[in-house]
Design a protein around this motif. Sequence first.
Motif, short mmCIF file in Angstrom:
data_model
loop_
_atom_site.label_atom_id
_atom_site.label_comp_id
_atom_site.label_asym_id
_atom_site.label_seq_id
_atom_site.Cartn_x
_atom_site.Cartn_y
_atom_site.Cartn_z
N ALA A 77 0.82 -1.21 0.00
CA ALA A 77 0.00 0.00 0.00
C ALA A 77 0.85 1.26 0.00
CB ALA A 77 -0.94 0.00 1.19
N ALA A 78 1.99 1.24 0.68
CA ALA A 78 2.85 2.42 0.75
C ALA A 78 3.38 2.81 -0.64
CB ALA A 78 4.01 2.18 1.71
N ARG A 79 3.50 1.84 -1.53
CA ARG A 79 3.97 2.11 -2.90
C ARG A 79 2.82 2.20 -3.89
NH1 ARG A 79 7.86 -2.73 -3.56
NH2 ARG A 79 6.98 -2.56 -5.62
N GLY A 80 1.58 2.17 -3.40
CA GLY A 80 0.42 2.26 -4.28
C GLY A 80 0.12 0.97 -5.04
N LEU A 81 0.61 -0.16 -4.52
CA LEU A 81 0.37 -1.46 -5.14
C LEU A 81 -0.71 -2.17 -4.34
CD1 LEU A 81 4.10 -2.49 -5.74
CD2 LEU A 81 2.52 -1.42 -7.37
N VAL A 82 -1.87 -2.38 -4.95
CA VAL A 82 -3.04 -2.90 -4.26
C VAL A 82 -3.35 -4.31 -4.74
CG1 VAL A 82 -5.52 -2.55 -3.90
CG2 VAL A 82 -3.98 -0.59 -3.92
N ASN A 83 -3.57 -5.20 -3.79
CA ASN A 83 -3.94 -6.58 -4.09
C ASN A 83 -5.26 -6.58 -4.87
OD1 ASN A 83 -4.85 -9.22 -3.97
ND2 ASN A 83 -4.78 -9.36 -1.75
N TRP A 84 -5.29 -7.29 -5.97
CA TRP A 84 -6.50 -7.34 -6.80
C TRP A 84 -7.67 -7.95 -6.05
CZ3 TRP A 84 -9.09 -11.83 -7.83
CH2 TRP A 84 -8.41 -13.02 -7.56
N ALA A 85 -7.41 -8.81 -5.04
CA ALA A 85 -8.48 -9.48 -4.32
C ALA A 85 -8.92 -8.72 -3.06
CB ALA A 85 -8.04 -10.89 -3.93
N SER A 86 -8.31 -7.57 -2.82
CA SER A 86 -8.68 -6.75 -1.66
C SER A 86 -10.02 -6.06 -1.95
CB SER A 86 -7.61 -5.70 -1.39
OG SER A 86 -7.61 -4.72 -2.43
N PRO A 87 -10.65 -5.49 -0.93
CA PRO A 87 -11.91 -4.76 -1.18
C PRO A 87 -11.76 -3.65 -2.24
CG PRO A 87 -11.70 -5.19 1.14
CD PRO A 87 -10.40 -5.61 0.52
N LEU A 88 -10.66 -2.90 -2.20
CA LEU A 88 -10.46 -1.85 -3.21
C LEU A 88 -10.21 -2.48 -4.57
CD1 LEU A 88 -10.14 1.05 -4.15
CD2 LEU A 88 -7.75 0.97 -3.36
N GLY A 89 -9.39 -3.50 -4.63
CA GLY A 89 -9.11 -4.17 -5.90
C GLY A 89 -10.36 -4.73 -6.54
N ARG A 90 -11.20 -5.38 -5.74
CA ARG A 90 -12.45 -5.94 -6.27
C ARG A 90 -13.39 -4.85 -6.75
NH1 ARG A 90 -12.13 -9.12 -1.54
NH2 ARG A 90 -13.94 -8.01 -0.73
N ALA A 91 -13.41 -3.71 -6.04
CA ALA A 91 -14.28 -2.60 -6.46
C ALA A 91 -13.82 -2.02 -7.80
CB ALA A 91 -14.29 -1.51 -5.39
N LEU A 92 -12.51 -1.99 -8.01
CA LEU A 92 -11.97 -1.37 -9.23
C LEU A 92 -12.02 -2.30 -10.45
CD1 LEU A 92 -8.82 0.41 -7.75
CD2 LEU A 92 -10.96 1.48 -8.49
N LEU A 93 -11.85 -3.60 -10.25
CA LEU A 93 -11.79 -4.54 -11.39
C LEU A 93 -13.01 -4.40 -12.30
CD1 LEU A 93 -10.41 -7.94 -10.03
CD2 LEU A 93 -9.43 -6.51 -11.82
N GLY A 94 -12.75 -4.22 -13.58
CA GLY A 94 -13.82 -4.15 -14.58
C GLY A 94 -14.42 -2.77 -14.76
N ALA A 95 -14.04 -1.83 -13.89
CA ALA A 95 -14.60 -0.47 -14.01
C ALA A 95 -13.97 0.27 -15.19
CB ALA A 95 -14.37 0.30 -12.72
N GLN A 96 -14.65 1.30 -15.64
CA GLN A 96 -14.19 2.12 -16.76
C GLN A 96 -14.11 3.58 -16.31
OE1 GLN A 96 -17.42 1.18 -19.50
NE2 GLN A 96 -16.03 -0.15 -20.65
N PRO A 97 -13.35 4.42 -17.05
CA PRO A 97 -13.30 5.84 -16.70
C PRO A 97 -14.71 6.42 -16.66
CG PRO A 97 -11.60 5.33 -18.29
CD PRO A 97 -12.47 4.11 -18.18
N GLY A 98 -14.96 7.21 -15.63
CA GLY A 98 -16.28 7.80 -15.45
C GLY A 98 -17.20 6.98 -14.57
N ASP A 99 -16.88 5.70 -14.37
CA ASP A 99 -17.70 4.85 -13.50
C ASP A 99 -17.53 5.27 -12.04
OD1 ASP A 99 -18.51 3.35 -15.65
OD2 ASP A 99 -17.40 1.53 -15.09
N GLU A 100 -18.62 5.19 -11.31
CA GLU A 100 -18.57 5.32 -9.86
C GLU A 100 -18.78 3.92 -9.29
OE1 GLU A 100 -21.41 8.22 -8.53
OE2 GLU A 100 -20.06 9.88 -9.01
N VAL A 101 -17.87 3.53 -8.41
CA VAL A 101 -17.96 2.20 -7.82
C VAL A 101 -17.97 2.33 -6.31
CG1 VAL A 101 -16.85 1.04 -9.77
CG2 VAL A 101 -15.45 1.85 -7.87
N LEU A 102 -18.56 1.34 -5.66
CA LEU A 102 -18.63 1.33 -4.20
C LEU A 102 -17.49 0.50 -3.64
CD1 LEU A 102 -20.28 2.24 -1.75
CD2 LEU A 102 -21.55 0.09 -1.93
N TRP A 103 -16.65 1.15 -2.87
CA TRP A 103 -15.54 0.49 -2.20
C TRP A 103 -16.04 0.13 -0.81
CZ3 TRP A 103 -10.52 3.57 -0.68
CH2 TRP A 103 -9.64 2.73 0.00
#
Length: 163
Positions: free
Chosen positions: A120-146
């Motif tokens: 996290a200190a280097r901005g590297l987020v686990n894809w399976a974390s809550p933030l990673g799961r919220a971001l996966l598949g999203a597109q620019p302009g999308d609002e997602v719930l973290w």
Amino acid sequence: MSRAFVNEDQAAAQAEQPIERQVSPHPNYVTPQGLVELQEKVAQLQLQHQQQSDLRDSADPQRLADLERDLRYFSQRLRSAQVVTATATDKVQIGSRVTYVDEQDDQHSVQLVGEDQADAARGLVNWASPLGRALLGAQPGDEVLWQRPAGDRLIEIIRIEPA
């Protein structure tokens, strides 16, 4: 020798054994850089283990046991690694660098990576974390719930860049 002494000796030996590192139930997706880091980690642990083994009499048994435990874990992670290369796309995927804005209009940039590469200190987020799961598949302009333990947060995807 009484049976009680044998059991105490066995209990003491078991207490010195390091607890095995837990292997995640998720697929072991890694970025190309993550694979390199896993390979380097295994090589480093093998070298340290060899150095400790060469010392035989003066080697710290706990240090040797810890090295063996870590070597088993990272060797298994290397064997199970599935390299994912981010391609130019308009959707967030493993390896993507994502810039998003949160509800306070704070801008953040993270890269989705494998579990062993996350920092996290280097901005590297686990894809399976809550933030990673919220971001996966999203597109620019999308609002997602973290969905966070500290409370849900709505974030908007600003930009996606391949690694």
